[in-house]
Scaffold this motif. Structure first.
Motif, PDB file in Angstrom:
ATOM      1  N   GLY A  25      -5.245   3.622  -3.041  1.00 53.32           N
ATOM      2  CA  GLY A  25      -3.903   3.521  -2.493  1.00 53.32           C
ATOM      3  C   GLY A  25      -2.892   4.216  -3.374  1.00 53.32           C
ATOM      4  N   SER A  60       1.207  -1.392  10.065  1.00 53.41           N
ATOM      5  CA  SER A  60       0.278  -1.806   9.022  1.00 53.41           C
ATOM      6  C   SER A  60       0.655  -1.152   7.694  1.00 53.41           C
ATOM      7  CB  SER A  60      -1.157  -1.500   9.445  1.00 53.41           C
ATOM      8  OG  SER A  60      -2.071  -2.131   8.587  1.00 53.41           O
ATOM      9  N   TYR A  61      -0.213  -0.268   7.147  1.00 55.10           N
ATOM     10  CA  TYR A  61       0.165   0.445   5.927  1.00 55.10           C
ATOM     11  C   TYR A  61       1.386   1.323   6.196  1.00 55.10           C
ATOM     12  CZ  TYR A  61      -4.138  -0.755   3.358  1.00 55.10           C
ATOM     13  OH  TYR A  61      -5.142  -1.397   2.697  1.00 55.10           O
ATOM     14  N   LEU A  64       4.295  -0.873   5.863  1.00 56.10           N
ATOM     15  CA  LEU A  64       4.510  -1.033   4.426  1.00 56.10           C
ATOM     16  C   LEU A  64       5.285   0.168   3.898  1.00 56.10           C
ATOM     17  CD1 LEU A  64       3.665  -2.465   1.679  1.00 56.10           C
ATOM     18  CD2 LEU A  64       1.647  -1.007   1.754  1.00 56.10           C
ATOM     19  N   SER A  86       1.956  -4.445   6.025  1.00 59.95           N
ATOM     20  CA  SER A  86       0.958  -5.071   5.142  1.00 59.95           C
ATOM     21  C   SER A  86       1.608  -5.493   3.825  1.00 59.95           C
ATOM     22  CB  SER A  86      -0.192  -4.089   4.894  1.00 59.95           C
ATOM     23  OG  SER A  86      -0.830  -3.771   6.104  1.00 59.95           O
ATOM     24  N   TRP A  89      -0.334  -6.041   0.472  1.00 62.55           N
ATOM     25  CA  TRP A  89      -0.985  -4.944  -0.231  1.00 62.55           C
ATOM     26  C   TRP A  89      -0.689  -4.972  -1.728  1.00 62.55           C
ATOM     27  CZ3 TRP A  89       0.667  -0.649  -3.030  1.00 62.55           C
ATOM     28  CH2 TRP A  89      -0.323   0.294  -3.302  1.00 62.55           C
ATOM     29  N   HIS A  90      -1.705  -4.732  -2.497  1.00 62.00           N
ATOM     30  CA  HIS A  90      -1.643  -4.646  -3.964  1.00 62.00           C
ATOM     31  C   HIS A  90      -0.927  -5.853  -4.564  1.00 62.00           C
ATOM     32  CE1 HIS A  90      -1.946  -3.049  -7.875  1.00 62.00           C
ATOM     33  NE2 HIS A  90      -2.109  -1.793  -7.507  1.00 62.00           N
ATOM     34  N   SER A 142       2.055 -12.519   4.744  1.00 59.02           N
ATOM     35  CA  SER A 142       2.806 -11.346   5.201  1.00 59.02           C
ATOM     36  C   SER A 142       3.923 -11.705   6.164  1.00 59.02           C
ATOM     37  CB  SER A 142       1.869 -10.332   5.864  1.00 59.02           C
ATOM     38  OG  SER A 142       1.127  -9.656   4.895  1.00 59.02           O
TER      39      SER A 142
END
Length: 188
Positions: A25, A60-61, A64, A86, A89-90, A142
């Motif tokens: 990513g 989604s991503y 983000l 998302s 994430w991370h 989320s």
């Protein structure tokens, strides 16, 4: 250009290319620079674009990335639509960005946040994981996170809508959020 703050692991080691769920990513700042310096000028050459109606939509991503863009370069676009972002994430990197963001920098921006309502079954494996794990492996809720973002942006002066689609799961939301994004673009 603003760049994403560095990410460090628990031992203080800089993570230049974060691995999340077996996928490399990062690079949002590079991608955003490409969009601003290459894509936007190309589109403006070929079409009459009203700068007050420049949208960034992502699912989604991509959702983000849409919120990351809003937090790091709010003037890159005038309107933002994040479909089921998302936020997990991370280990919640987006929420760290959010908490460091001066909410008034988004004043006057139109922001739509669209979220799914159906959760992934706890027994269903994630796409890149060999074993079933909870849908929220990083401990980030989320939906609650993006609701917090919506409320905070509203308090900072942004024109925010938050829409939940309880009948749809995350995968279904790509179609739902794109359709809704197109409706929003026509309405406003």
């Amino acid at each position: 250009m603003t760049t994403h703050p560095p990410v460090y692991d628990d031992n203080g080691t800089l993570i230049t290319q974060p691995m999340v769920r077996g996928r490399l990513g990062g690079g949002a700042d590079i991608f955003l620079h490409f969009i601003i310096s290459q894509i936007k000028p190309l589109v403006r050459e070929r079409a009459a674009i009203n700068p007050d109606r420049e949208y960034l939509w992502g699912h989604s991503y991509g959702g983000l990335f849409t919120l990351y863009t809003l937090f790091t370069q709010p003037d890159a676009f005038s309107r933002y639509i994040a479909g089921d972002p998302s936020a997990w994430w991370h280990d919640g990197a987006l929420m760290r960005d959010w908490r460091g963001f001066n909410k008034t920098r988004a004043a006057g921006k139109r922001v739509a946040i669209l979220v799914s309502g159906r959760s992934r079954a706890a027994t269903r494996a994630l796409p890149s994981d060999p074993a079933p794990v909870p849908a929220n492996s990083a401990g980030i809720d989320s939906r609650a996170a993006v609701k917090e973002i919506a409320e905070g942006l509203r308090q900072g002066g942004a024109l925010v809508t938050y829409e939940a689609f309880p009948q749809y799961g995350h995968g279904d939301m790509i179609h739902v959020s794109l359709e809704r994004a197109l409706q929003i673009a026509v309405e406003r």
